[in-house]
Design a protein around this motif. Sequence first.
Motif, PDB file in Angstrom:
ATOM      1  N   ARG A   1      45.491  30.891  37.135  1.00 38.97           N
ATOM      2  CA  ARG A   1      45.721  29.492  36.748  1.00 38.97           C
ATOM      3  C   ARG A   1      45.414  29.271  35.269  1.00 38.97           C
ATOM      4  N   MET A   2      44.314  29.852  34.797  1.00 38.07           N
ATOM      5  CA  MET A   2      43.935  29.689  33.387  1.00 38.07           C
ATOM      6  C   MET A   2      44.983  30.278  32.457  1.00 38.07           C
ATOM      7  N   LYS A   3      45.706  31.269  32.927  1.00 37.16           N
ATOM      8  CA  LYS A   3      46.740  31.913  32.113  1.00 37.16           C
ATOM      9  C   LYS A   3      48.127  31.349  32.405  1.00 37.16           C
ATOM     10  N   GLY A   4      48.191  30.303  33.258  1.00 37.18           N
ATOM     11  CA  GLY A   4      49.472  29.690  33.581  1.00 37.18           C
ATOM     12  C   GLY A   4      50.359  30.575  34.443  1.00 37.18           C
ATOM     13  N   GLN A   5      49.746  31.465  35.232  1.00 34.57           N
ATOM     14  CA  GLN A   5      50.496  32.385  36.069  1.00 34.57           C
ATOM     15  C   GLN A   5      50.313  32.035  37.544  1.00 34.57           C
ATOM     16  N   PRO A   6      51.196  32.537  38.402  1.00 36.21           N
ATOM     17  CA  PRO A   6      51.050  32.279  39.837  1.00 36.21           C
ATOM     18  C   PRO A   6      49.845  33.033  40.413  1.00 36.21           C
ATOM     19  N   THR A   7      49.358  32.549  41.541  1.00 33.91           N
ATOM     20  CA  THR A   7      48.179  33.131  42.187  1.00 33.91           C
ATOM     21  C   THR A   7      48.334  34.624  42.420  1.00 33.91           C
ATOM     22  N   TRP A   8      49.507  35.044  42.880  1.00 27.85           N
ATOM     23  CA  TRP A   8      49.697  36.460  43.186  1.00 27.85           C
ATOM     24  C   TRP A   8      49.482  37.335  41.962  1.00 27.85           C
ATOM     25  N   ALA A   9      49.774  36.808  40.760  1.00 30.39           N
ATOM     26  CA  ALA A   9      49.571  37.584  39.537  1.00 30.39           C
ATOM     27  C   ALA A   9      48.078  37.849  39.313  1.00 30.39           C
ATOM     28  N   GLY A  10      47.252  36.879  39.665  1.00 28.42           N
ATOM     29  CA  GLY A  10      45.805  37.078  39.568  1.00 28.42           C
ATOM     30  C   GLY A  10      45.316  38.126  40.544  1.00 28.42           C
ATOM     31  N   HIS A  11      45.862  38.102  41.762  1.00 28.26           N
ATOM     32  CA  HIS A  11      45.474  39.106  42.755  1.00 28.26           C
ATOM     33  C   HIS A  11      45.910  40.500  42.313  1.00 28.26           C
ATOM     34  N   GLU A  12      47.084  40.599  41.738  1.00 25.87           N
ATOM     35  CA  GLU A  12      47.543  41.903  41.248  1.00 25.87           C
ATOM     36  C   GLU A  12      46.682  42.391  40.087  1.00 25.87           C
ATOM     37  N   ALA A  13      46.247  41.483  39.224  1.00 25.34           N
ATOM     38  CA  ALA A  13      45.357  41.866  38.126  1.00 25.34           C
ATOM     39  C   ALA A  13      44.022  42.371  38.690  1.00 25.34           C
ATOM     40  N   GLY A  14      43.526  41.711  39.721  1.00 22.54           N
ATOM     41  CA  GLY A  14      42.299  42.170  40.378  1.00 22.54           C
ATOM     42  C   GLY A  14      42.481  43.538  40.999  1.00 22.54           C
ATOM     43  N   TYR A  15      43.635  43.760  41.584  1.00 23.08           N
ATOM     44  CA  TYR A  15      43.978  45.053  42.186  1.00 23.08           C
ATOM     45  C   TYR A  15      43.956  46.158  41.134  1.00 23.08           C
ATOM     46  N   ARG A  16      44.564  45.895  39.974  1.00 28.57           N
ATOM     47  CA  ARG A  16      44.565  46.887  38.895  1.00 28.57           C
ATOM     48  C   ARG A  16      43.143  47.171  38.408  1.00 28.57           C
ATOM     49  N   SER A  17      42.322  46.133  38.332  1.00 24.29           N
ATOM     50  CA  SER A  17      40.919  46.326  37.939  1.00 24.29           C
ATOM     51  C   SER A  17      40.186  47.186  38.954  1.00 24.29           C
ATOM     52  N   LEU A  18      40.451  46.941  40.229  1.00 26.37           N
ATOM     53  CA  LEU A  18      39.817  47.733  41.285  1.00 26.37           C
ATOM     54  C   LEU A  18      40.242  49.200  41.191  1.00 26.37           C
ATOM     55  N   GLN A  19      41.515  49.445  40.962  1.00 21.06           N
ATOM     56  CA  GLN A  19      41.986  50.824  40.810  1.00 21.06           C
ATOM     57  C   GLN A  19      41.253  51.526  39.670  1.00 21.06           C
ATOM     58  N   GLU A  20      41.086  50.828  38.568  1.00 16.11           N
ATOM     59  CA  GLU A  20      40.385  51.418  37.427  1.00 16.11           C
ATOM     60  C   GLU A  20      38.912  51.682  37.761  1.00 16.11           C
ATOM     61  N   MET A  21      38.275  50.768  38.497  1.00 13.18           N
ATOM     62  CA  MET A  21      36.881  50.978  38.895  1.00 13.18           C
ATOM     63  C   MET A  21      36.744  52.212  39.774  1.00 13.18           C
ATOM     64  N   VAL A  22      37.672  52.400  40.693  1.00 22.33           N
ATOM     65  CA  VAL A  22      37.633  53.564  41.583  1.00 22.33           C
ATOM     66  C   VAL A  22      37.745  54.849  40.761  1.00 22.33           C
ATOM     67  N   LYS A  23      38.694  54.894  39.858  1.00 26.55           N
ATOM     68  CA  LYS A  23      38.908  56.102  39.065  1.00 26.55           C
ATOM     69  C   LYS A  23      37.727  56.385  38.136  1.00 26.55           C
ATOM     70  N   LEU A  24      37.211  55.356  37.476  1.00 32.83           N
ATOM     71  CA  LEU A  24      36.062  55.556  36.593  1.00 32.83           C
ATOM     72  C   LEU A  24      34.829  55.985  37.381  1.00 32.83           C
ATOM     73  N   SER A  25      34.623  55.381  38.540  1.00 32.55           N
ATOM     74  CA  SER A  25      33.471  55.752  39.368  1.00 32.55           C
ATOM     75  C   SER A  25      33.528  57.227  39.718  1.00 32.55           C
ATOM     76  N   CYS A  26      34.694  57.691  40.066  1.00 29.83           N
ATOM     77  CA  CYS A  26      34.864  59.096  40.418  1.00 29.83           C
ATOM     78  C   CYS A  26      34.621  59.984  39.202  1.00 29.83           C
ATOM     79  N   ARG A  27      35.240  59.651  38.084  1.00 37.76           N
ATOM     80  CA  ARG A  27      35.117  60.489  36.882  1.00 37.76           C
ATOM     81  C   ARG A  27      33.709  60.473  36.309  1.00 37.76           C
TER      82      ARG A  27
END
Length: 123
Positions: free
Chosen positions: A54-80
Amino acid sequence: MEKVKIYGEREERGKGESARNGGDVGEQLPPGLQRELLPRHVAVIMDGNSRWARMKGQPTWAGHEAGYRSLQEMVKLSCRWGIQVLTVYAFSFENWLRPKVEVDFLMMLIEGCLKENIKYFLR
């Protein structure tokens, strides 16, 4: 053995540990981070994806996808970085009160994250 204090507990880390249990994994850490001081367990509460969108003027699903990408990065960094356990609180009781189409979308993202990152989870 070297003693490291993490979250009020004492843990032992020996020299020569493998990447699987938090030893040297060969990746340069960002400045200021010390491998021997990294926790073995990290917990994350995923919150605010809709507000972010909402703060970026985007639809809700875009925020969920951004969270998903952040989660993917956390998983990979945690492993590495040798973090053995990553606990993620990604879906609260209140999320069930969202519109069905949004709940279905969130479930699809969570399922996709699990499937796409299984190789990291198994390590």
